[in-house]
Scaffold this active site. Structure first.
Site, PDB file in Angstrom:
ATOM      1  N   GLU A 196       0.817  -1.215   0.000  1.00 30.66           N
ATOM      2  CA  GLU A 196       0.000   0.000   0.000  1.00 30.66           C
ATOM      3  C   GLU A 196       0.844   1.256   0.000  1.00 30.66           C
ATOM      4  O   GLU A 196       0.454   2.286  -0.545  1.00 30.66           O
ATOM      5  CB  GLU A 196      -0.926   0.003   1.230  1.00 30.66           C
ATOM      6  CG  GLU A 196      -1.949   1.114   1.219  1.00 30.66           C
ATOM      7  CD  GLU A 196      -3.011   0.930   2.292  1.00 30.66           C
ATOM      8  OE1 GLU A 196      -3.368   1.929   2.932  1.00 30.66           O
ATOM      9  OE2 GLU A 196      -3.485  -0.208   2.484  1.00 30.66           O
ATOM     10  N   ASP A 221      -2.737  -3.018   3.187  1.00 29.51           N
ATOM     11  CA  ASP A 221      -3.034  -3.166   4.614  1.00 29.51           C
ATOM     12  C   ASP A 221      -4.132  -4.197   4.847  1.00 29.51           C
ATOM     13  O   ASP A 221      -5.073  -4.327   4.054  1.00 29.51           O
ATOM     14  CB  ASP A 221      -3.463  -1.824   5.205  1.00 29.51           C
ATOM     15  CG  ASP A 221      -2.305  -0.840   5.261  1.00 29.51           C
ATOM     16  OD1 ASP A 221      -1.164  -1.263   5.026  1.00 29.51           O
ATOM     17  OD2 ASP A 221      -2.549   0.349   5.521  1.00 29.51           O
ATOM     18  N   TYR A 239       4.142   3.245  11.942  1.00 28.25           N
ATOM     19  CA  TYR A 239       3.033   3.785  11.126  1.00 28.25           C
ATOM     20  C   TYR A 239       1.987   4.459  12.025  1.00 28.25           C
ATOM     21  O   TYR A 239       1.463   3.844  12.954  1.00 28.25           O
ATOM     22  CB  TYR A 239       2.381   2.637  10.352  1.00 28.25           C
ATOM     23  CG  TYR A 239       1.294   3.073   9.410  1.00 28.25           C
ATOM     24  CD1 TYR A 239       1.578   3.848   8.294  1.00 28.25           C
ATOM     25  CD2 TYR A 239      -0.027   2.686   9.625  1.00 28.25           C
ATOM     26  CE1 TYR A 239       0.579   4.222   7.406  1.00 28.25           C
ATOM     27  CE2 TYR A 239      -1.035   3.066   8.753  1.00 28.25           C
ATOM     28  CZ  TYR A 239      -0.729   3.840   7.651  1.00 28.25           C
ATOM     29  OH  TYR A 239      -1.726   4.216   6.783  1.00 28.25           O
TER      30      TYR A 239
END
Length: 834
Positions: free
Chosen positions: A8, A105, A328
């Site tokens: 992604e 994801d 993240y």
């Protein structure tokens, strides 16, 4: 043949290469070795086509063209990332690639990103799904060993596509329809409607209406000061046998609702000299707060530093992408994978600077507990895990980045520390059966609070002076007072509290199944909530007033119109709950996607029909006691105006992007002039002040800024009436739209030697303070000026210099505190001090 792995984000693609092992050759848009080609999207790179992509005539917004319901939804590359799409498509079509691996994801949105890309590229190659819940090399390799087939993911893909198309149908049709009905063809006015943003706006407007409709209630609190051998302490009266009422959210154990009862308690206690004292001390433990998810990080950064949700996300994204110093950030999880203890130890050893000692202490004392489910819990890890630092060495950060990194690093270190421990003492001082309560809290073991600079002996409140044997469990009553106070309305939402409300919006849904469906999501996602708030601000639905969010009149107009056409379901979180419930059923294979989409199309058509067919008739009008100044006809309240039945005369409720109060409308009708009024807003959102005049010729409201033709800054005094005599010059004092102006005549010539702005740094200056300034050269201490630099309020005096200009004078810090305390006490105190 090779497999093409599509991640992604570029950072994930790099992590995949490291975990796969073997030598990868780096190219512009991908990595390659003998078995794999690894590339990435940059989030969404393909989107649904817009109406004008189907039919160019739909580029123009017309009610007649609604509803717009494509037979088949088409896709197109997102313009700003089209080059990325072309690069990935080229790799998909390579002849030596026989399998595609979806490494986006793990979740519905990741599935959508890959699925739209796959369909747009018209690929028929087989797909495998890499389902990663952790980005450690071992977890990635395990995911490669256990890849799922494309068929296994088909239900999730259908749910993702259904959500996307349903949002398109509601958003496009309702936004265009409502915009045309409310604003016609006026350029620049858009009434955006969406499944998430409109309920979010609904919460903000509902809170504003609760504030406007709030009626304060009087209550009394009784405070006493007691003295013992070791010092003095304060006690607050407690109502006997108190039970919290479900029907009265303002009831408290220390609030007395009638003055006579308060006086009787004061009289009874005031006749005594001593109180009987008992106390109990208990040990209390407080665990460290859990690791950050994005919403919690945004909420606390807003509270601590005033950062907007978008700003915090930008800073976190920079720490992640540019500096590689955190994991993240767009996550809704507060836990770490269960295979992460070793990574945590490595990270703690790498932390240096002011936090280095605290971090290494965790490792040295073996405080990382793999069995601690508050920290390591696969069941609480969704697409991503909690935000923590990485082992990367520290980089040079700007001030704001450093603040956010410090928050994340301290929270990470603190989670492994022992609980903080306190001794909490509850002291009851009883006088003639009347009980006064005092609490003291003393830290005995700082535990995790050590990471935040706390030490033993520190506490959240003052330490109580200890009872001694000489006191014989008695205290002398030194003073007693009854404080008259009032209940307060709920505060406006700040970004922090709105983020919390969006996150927990499922609690507002009454049906259990729908609330359950929302429990893990709420309104929006951690990654989209900041964007939703910013969109509502950009579309002029609400604005920032310092640290709070205030709805603009446009917001109330939208919600009132949706209620009028019986589409107020769009304003409530239950709609999201219903969708999430049904989307979950699609994921489980218990509901056909086609059936869900038929319901959405039907709902869209019903709403559009309501928009198109709505006509306000006499039954919709509310009678008022206002009358037209031209023919004495009664005025009725409609959705947007006060008007006569024949609609020959009307005054809009919103003028200059400002909601007019009914009493302001009444004064304007009676006097045909009102002002100066503040908080009108330009199209760009800038606030301004003005008078309003009712023009007899056009029977319309016109603005009057009190500045004549505005040339050379001259003021036209013709329509202004003096409000007082200036004690300094003997001239007349006028109030214009923007300032208090002193006018004097010298040798037949008008001059304005003194001008004082009506509003200084967002603080309105009252007439009585202007008079004191003119008389003495200095105002009283005025609170709540707002600094443009620090974004915080401050208190100051205004002083007038010899040139007629105003300047700030700041009180000494101690004097300022004492002055504010005395003013507060004087306002509240209604009874005696013994």
């Amino acid at each position: 043949m090779k497999s093409l792995v599509i991640a992604e984000k570029p950072s994930v693609a790099r992590d995949l290469c490291k975990a796969i092992g073997g030598k990868f050759e780096k190219h512009d848009e991908y990595f390659e070795n003998d078995d794999y080609v690894v590339t990435s999207a940059v989030g969404h790179i393909v989107e649904l086509c817009m109406p004008e992509d189907y039919d160019k005539r739909d580029a123009f917004w017309r009610l007649a063209n609604l509803p717009i319901v494509p037979d088949t939804f088409k896709l197109k590359p997102i313009e700003k990332t089209e080059s990325k799409y072309k690069a990935v498509k080229k790799l998909i079509n390579r002849k030596d690639v026989d399998t595609l691996i979806n490494a986006c994801d793990a979740g519905r949105e990741g599935e959508l990103i890959f699925n739209y890309l796959y369909k747009m590229a018209k690929s028929k190659k087989p797909v495998k799904r890499l389902w990663m819940l952790s980005m450690t090399p071992s977890s990635i390799r395990e995911a490669f060993d256990n890849m799922r087939s494309g068929e296994e993911m088909s239900n999730l893909a259908e749910a993702a596509q259904s959500r996307s198309e349903a949002d398109w149908l509601i958003g496009i049709n309702c936004t265009r329809g409502v915009t045309k009905r409310l604003y016609g063809s006026r350029a620049g006015n858009v009434a955006g409607v969406g499944r998430v943003q409109t309920p979010t706006l609904g919460m903000v407007v509902q809170r504003e209406r609760e504030i406007e409709q709030f009626k304060p209630r009087d209550y009394w609190r009784i405070e006493a000061e007691f003295t013992i051998a070791n010092g003095a302490y304060q006690g607050v009266y407690q109502k006997p046998a108190f039970k919290k009422s479900k029907d009265d959210e303002h009831d408290r154990v220390d609030r007395i609702w009638d003055e006579e009862t308060a006086k009787s308690v004061v009289d009874a206690v005031g006749k005594q000299d001593t109180a009987n004292v008992t106390e109990e001390t208990k040990r209390s433990r407080q665990a460290a707060p859990r690791l950050y998810d994005l919403t919690t990080l945004q909420r606390e950064a807003n509270n601590r530093f005033g950062f907007s949700a978008r700003r915090t996300l930008q800073l976190a994204q920079a720490l992640y992408e540019k500096h590689k110093m955190i994991t993240y950030p767009r996550t809704d999880s507060k836990a770490l994978p269960e295979d992460y203890p070793d990574t945590c130890a490595k990270t703690l050893k790498s932390i240096d600077g002011d936090l280095g000692d605290a971090a290494r202490k965790v490792v040295a004392r073996n405080w990382i507990k793999p069995s601690d489910k508050r920290v390591f819990n696969n069941k609480q890890v969704s697409d991503h895990f909690a935000i923590i630092p990485t082992p990367e060495s520290s980089k040079k950060l700007n001030d704001d980045e450093a603040k956010v990194y410090d928050m994340i690093a301290r929270r990470f270190i603190a989670i492994f520390y022992p609980s903080a421990e306190f001794n909490i003492t509850t002291r009851l001082s009883e006088v003639e059966s009347h009980v006064f309560k005092t609490e003291g809290k003393v830290m005995v073991e700082p535990g995790w609070m050590e990471v935040y600079g706390k030490t033993s002996g520190a506490g959240d409140s003052e330490t109580l002076p200890a009872l001694s044997d000489s006191d014989e469990n008695k205290a002398r009553i030194a003073s007693l007072e009854s404080l008259h106070e009032q209940t307060k309305p709920p505060p406006r939402y700040s970004e922090a509290t709105l983020l919390s409300a969006m996150e927990s919006a499922g609690k507002l849904v009454e049906e259990d199944e729908l609330a359950e469906a929302m429990k893990d999501s709420g309104l929006g996602t951690p990654a989209t909530r900041a964007t939703i708030i910013e969109r509502l601000i950009a579309e002029r639905y609400m604005e920032r007033e310092h640290r709070y969010l205030a709805p603009m009149p446009k917001a109330e107009t939208l919600l009132d119109f949706l209620a009028a056409i019986k589409a107020d379901a769009l304003t409530k979180p239950a709609l999201t709950g219903e969708w999430e419930y049904k989307l979950h059923k699609i994921e489980q294979g218990e509901l056909e996607r086609e059936d869900f989409m038929k319901e959405i199309v039907s709902m869209t058509k019903d709403i559009v029909e309501g928009i198109k067919s709505y006509e306000e008739n006499e039954d919709d009008l509310e009678p008022t006691d206002l009358v037209s100044p031209y023919d004495s006809q009664p005025l009725y309240e409609s959705l947007r105006a006060y008007r006569t039945l024949d609609n020959e005369f009307a005054i809009y409720k919103i003028i200059g992007n400002r909601k007019m109060d009914k009493e302001e409308i009444r004064e304007l009708l009676d006097k045909k002039r009102i002002g100066p009024l503040d908080n009108f807003r330009s199209k760009r959102g800038k606030h301004y002040s003005a008078y309003l005049n009712l023009d007899d010729e056009t029977k319309r409201v016109k603005f009057d800024f009190g500045n004549g033709d505005g040339q050379n800054g001259e003021i036209d005094f013709a329509n202004l009436t003096p409000i007082a005599k200036c004690p300094r010059t003997g001239g007349d004092l006028y109030e214009t739209a923007n300032a208090y102006v002193v006018r004097v005549s010298e040798n037949g010539e008008d001059k304005t030697p003194i001008k004082v702005s009506r509003k200084i740094l967002d603080r309105e200056i009252a007439v009585d303070q202007v008079m004191k300034l003119l008389e003495t050269g200095k105002t009283d201490l005025i609170d709540k000026f707002w600094s443009k630099r620090t974004k915080r309020p401050f208190d100051a005096y205004l002083v007038l210099n010899d040139n007629g200009q105003t300047k700030f004078e700041f009180p000494p810090r101690a004097a300022k505190k004492a002055a504010k305390k005395a003013a507060k006490k004087a306002a509240k105190k209604t009874a005696k001090a013994k």
